[in-house]
Design a protein around this motif. Structure first.
Motif, PDB file in Angstrom:
ATOM      1  N   LEU A  62       0.740  -1.284  -0.014  1.00 13.33           N
ATOM      2  CA  LEU A  62       0.060  -0.034  -0.169  1.00 13.33           C
ATOM      3  C   LEU A  62       0.939   1.141   0.112  1.00 13.33           C
ATOM      4  O   LEU A  62       1.625   1.545   0.876  1.00 13.33           O
ATOM      5  N   ASP A  63       0.660   1.987  -0.981  1.00 12.69           N
ATOM      6  CA  ASP A  63       1.591   3.250  -1.239  1.00 12.69           C
ATOM      7  C   ASP A  63       0.467   4.351  -1.119  1.00 12.69           C
ATOM      8  O   ASP A  63      -0.761   4.128  -1.561  1.00 12.69           O
ATOM      9  N   GLY A  64       0.736   5.880  -0.615  1.00 12.64           N
ATOM     10  CA  GLY A  64      -0.149   6.635  -0.473  1.00 12.64           C
ATOM     11  C   GLY A  64       0.469   7.614   0.595  1.00 12.64           C
ATOM     12  O   GLY A  64       1.328   7.383   1.494  1.00 12.64           O
ATOM     13  N   ASP A  65       0.326   8.933   0.598  1.00 15.45           N
ATOM     14  CA  ASP A  65       0.693   9.926   1.434  1.00 15.45           C
ATOM     15  C   ASP A  65       0.059   9.632   2.767  1.00 15.45           C
ATOM     16  O   ASP A  65      -0.985   8.876   2.747  1.00 15.45           O
ATOM     17  N   LEU A  66       0.372  10.446   3.997  1.00 14.45           N
ATOM     18  CA  LEU A  66       0.023  10.082   5.145  1.00 14.45           C
ATOM     19  C   LEU A  66      -1.599  10.622   5.026  1.00 14.45           C
ATOM     20  O   LEU A  66      -1.957  11.431   4.364  1.00 14.45           O
ATOM     21  N   GLY A  67      -2.614   9.876   5.702  1.00 11.83           N
ATOM     22  CA  GLY A  67      -3.868  10.327   5.676  1.00 11.83           C
ATOM     23  C   GLY A  67      -4.771   9.854   4.324  1.00 11.83           C
ATOM     24  O   GLY A  67      -5.847  10.280   4.133  1.00 11.83           O
ATOM     25  N   ALA A  68      -4.001   9.069   3.308  1.00 10.27           N
ATOM     26  CA  ALA A  68      -4.671   8.716   2.128  1.00 10.27           C
ATOM     27  C   ALA A  68      -5.825   7.613   2.410  1.00 10.27           C
ATOM     28  O   ALA A  68      -6.470   7.460   1.518  1.00 10.27           O
ATOM     29  N   GLY A  69      -5.645   6.762   3.508  1.00 12.96           N
ATOM     30  CA  GLY A  69      -6.651   5.656   3.644  1.00 12.96           C
ATOM     31  C   GLY A  69      -6.173   4.364   3.923  1.00 12.96           C
ATOM     32  O   GLY A  69      -6.783   3.372   3.555  1.00 12.96           O
ATOM     33  N   LYS A  70      -4.583   4.258   3.730  1.00 10.30           N
ATOM     34  CA  LYS A  70      -4.103   2.619   3.911  1.00 10.30           C
ATOM     35  C   LYS A  70      -4.649   2.086   4.932  1.00 10.30           C
ATOM     36  O   LYS A  70      -5.043   0.675   4.587  1.00 10.30           O
ATOM     37  N   THR A  71      -4.763   2.530   6.099  1.00  9.74           N
ATOM     38  CA  THR A  71      -5.196   1.723   7.448  1.00  9.74           C
ATOM     39  C   THR A  71      -6.518   1.678   7.292  1.00  9.74           C
ATOM     40  O   THR A  71      -7.079   0.430   7.581  1.00  9.74           O
ATOM     41  N   THR A  72      -7.362   2.457   6.747  1.00  8.33           N
ATOM     42  CA  THR A  72      -8.741   2.322   6.702  1.00  8.33           C
ATOM     43  C   THR A  72      -9.134   1.155   5.647  1.00  8.33           C
ATOM     44  O   THR A  72      -9.836   0.316   6.275  1.00  8.33           O
ATOM     45  N   PHE A  73      -8.511   1.083   4.551  1.00  4.23           N
ATOM     46  CA  PHE A  73      -8.690   0.019   3.449  1.00  4.23           C
ATOM     47  C   PHE A  73      -8.368  -1.380   4.108  1.00  4.23           C
ATOM     48  O   PHE A  73      -9.175  -2.120   3.993  1.00  4.23           O
ATOM     49  N   THR A  74      -7.041  -1.278   4.979  1.00  8.48           N
ATOM     50  CA  THR A  74      -6.717  -2.559   5.496  1.00  8.48           C
ATOM     51  C   THR A  74      -7.733  -2.920   6.633  1.00  8.48           C
ATOM     52  O   THR A  74      -7.953  -4.235   6.509  1.00  8.48           O
ATOM     53  N   LYS A  75      -8.426  -2.156   7.414  1.00  8.14           N
ATOM     54  CA  LYS A  75      -9.229  -2.769   8.031  1.00  8.14           C
ATOM     55  C   LYS A  75     -10.569  -3.341   7.495  1.00  8.14           C
ATOM     56  O   LYS A  75     -10.996  -4.500   8.145  1.00  8.14           O
ATOM     57  N   TYR A  76     -11.007  -2.653   6.308  1.00  6.49           N
ATOM     58  CA  TYR A  76     -12.030  -3.072   5.718  1.00  6.49           C
ATOM     59  C   TYR A  76     -11.667  -4.763   5.064  1.00  6.49           C
ATOM     60  O   TYR A  76     -12.403  -5.436   5.091  1.00  6.49           O
ATOM     61  N   LEU A  77     -10.555  -4.803   4.395  1.00  2.00           N
ATOM     62  CA  LEU A  77     -10.098  -5.947   3.847  1.00  2.00           C
ATOM     63  C   LEU A  77      -9.992  -7.121   4.933  1.00  2.00           C
ATOM     64  O   LEU A  77     -10.513  -8.032   4.569  1.00  2.00           O
ATOM     65  N   LEU A  78      -9.467  -6.766   6.030  1.00  4.03           N
ATOM     66  CA  LEU A  78      -9.251  -8.034   6.947  1.00  4.03           C
ATOM     67  C   LEU A  78     -10.742  -8.324   7.714  1.00  4.03           C
ATOM     68  O   LEU A  78     -10.645  -9.557   8.032  1.00  4.03           O
ATOM     69  N   ARG A  79     -11.548  -7.323   7.677  1.00  8.18           N
ATOM     70  CA  ARG A  79     -12.932  -7.485   8.049  1.00  8.18           C
ATOM     71  C   ARG A  79     -13.577  -8.317   7.018  1.00  8.18           C
ATOM     72  O   ARG A  79     -14.193  -9.518   7.363  1.00  8.18           O
ATOM     73  N   CYS A  80     -13.295  -8.214   5.758  1.00  6.80           N
ATOM     74  CA  CYS A  80     -13.778  -9.089   4.696  1.00  6.80           C
ATOM     75  C   CYS A  80     -13.251 -10.421   4.796  1.00  6.80           C
ATOM     76  O   CYS A  80     -13.853 -11.545   4.241  1.00  6.80           O
ATOM     77  N   LEU A  81     -11.948 -10.665   5.159  1.00  6.60           N
ATOM     78  CA  LEU A  81     -11.230 -12.016   5.431  1.00  6.60           C
ATOM     79  C   LEU A  81     -11.734 -12.726   6.734  1.00  6.60           C
ATOM     80  O   LEU A  81     -11.222 -13.619   6.838  1.00  6.60           O
ATOM     81  N   GLY A  82     -12.529 -11.988   7.554  1.00  6.79           N
ATOM     82  CA  GLY A  82     -13.253 -12.667   8.601  1.00  6.79           C
ATOM     83  C   GLY A  82     -12.242 -12.269   9.865  1.00  6.79           C
ATOM     84  O   GLY A  82     -12.536 -13.023  11.019  1.00  6.79           O
ATOM     85  N   VAL A  83     -11.480 -11.378  10.110  1.00  9.70           N
ATOM     86  CA  VAL A  83     -10.681 -11.149  11.267  1.00  9.70           C
ATOM     87  C   VAL A  83     -11.980 -10.406  12.139  1.00  9.70           C
ATOM     88  O   VAL A  83     -12.545  -9.425  11.705  1.00  9.70           O
ATOM     89  N   LYS A  84     -11.920 -10.754  13.317  1.00 12.04           N
ATOM     90  CA  LYS A  84     -12.911 -10.442  14.189  1.00 12.04           C
ATOM     91  C   LYS A  84     -12.145  -9.268  15.140  1.00 12.04           C
ATOM     92  O   LYS A  84     -12.978  -8.571  15.764  1.00 12.04           O
ATOM     93  N   ASP A  85     -10.826  -9.372  15.512  1.00 18.32           N
ATOM     94  CA  ASP A  85     -10.215  -8.488  16.318  1.00 18.32           C
ATOM     95  C   ASP A  85     -10.206  -7.072  15.893  1.00 18.32           C
ATOM     96  O   ASP A  85     -10.429  -6.871  14.600  1.00 18.32           O
ATOM     97  N   ILE A  86     -10.025  -5.968  16.786  1.00 18.73           N
ATOM     98  CA  ILE A  86     -10.104  -4.589  16.119  1.00 18.73           C
ATOM     99  C   ILE A  86      -8.661  -4.516  15.716  1.00 18.73           C
ATOM    100  O   ILE A  86      -7.574  -4.859  16.083  1.00 18.73           O
TER     101      ILE A  86
END
Length: 139
Positions: A30-54
């Motif tokens: 994941l490339d992008g400036d600070l605040g671009a949404g890399k971590t937000t995207f990761t949260k959604y992807l991990l949720r889609c993959l079944g991760v229940k943890d925060i």
């Protein structure tokens, strides 16, 4: 592929599309400036993959491990890594080899580790209307 993201719902849709392509992907960069949404995207992807943890940013811990459906996943944030020898000190290569999927923010310093892996590159930027632009491509 190129996607224009206007809101969080669009980010969730992209995460679902990416999930369908993960059978042959070992690493997502994941490339992008600070605040671009890399971590937000990761949260959604991990949720889609079944991760229940925060799912939270590994900015200070460098790596976070998650497990879902008997698959081990790592989320790395390499922003604070200044030299590749620091990656050896944290056992980066071993974590990559043990993971079913690694998601890596700020991956440039670690590219030398990726030659035996299937990599999906995602770049997140902003357009003139402040929408996020996701550009997705194989390495």
């Amino acid at each position: 592929m190129r996607y224009i993201v206007k809101n969080l719902r669009d980010t969730k849709k992209i995460a679902k599309k990416i999930k369908k392509r993960l059978n042959s992907v070992d690493i997502i960069c994941l490339d992008g400036d600070l605040g671009a949404g890399k971590t937000t995207f990761t949260k959604y992807l991990l949720r889609c993959l079944g991760v229940k943890d925060i799912v939270s940013s590994p900015t200070f811990t460098i790596a976070r491990q998650y497990t879902a459906r008997d698959k081990m996943m790592y989320h790395f944030d390499l922003y604070r890594i200044k030299e590749s020898k620091e990656l050896d000190e944290i056992g980066f290569a071993e974590m990559l080899s043990n993971a079913n999927l690694s998601i890596i923010e700020w991956p440039e310093i670690a590219r030398e580790y990726f030659e035996n892996y299937n990599v999906l590159n995602i770049s997140i930027s902003f357009d003139q209307e402040d929408n996020r632009v996701f550009e997705i491509g194989e390495a």
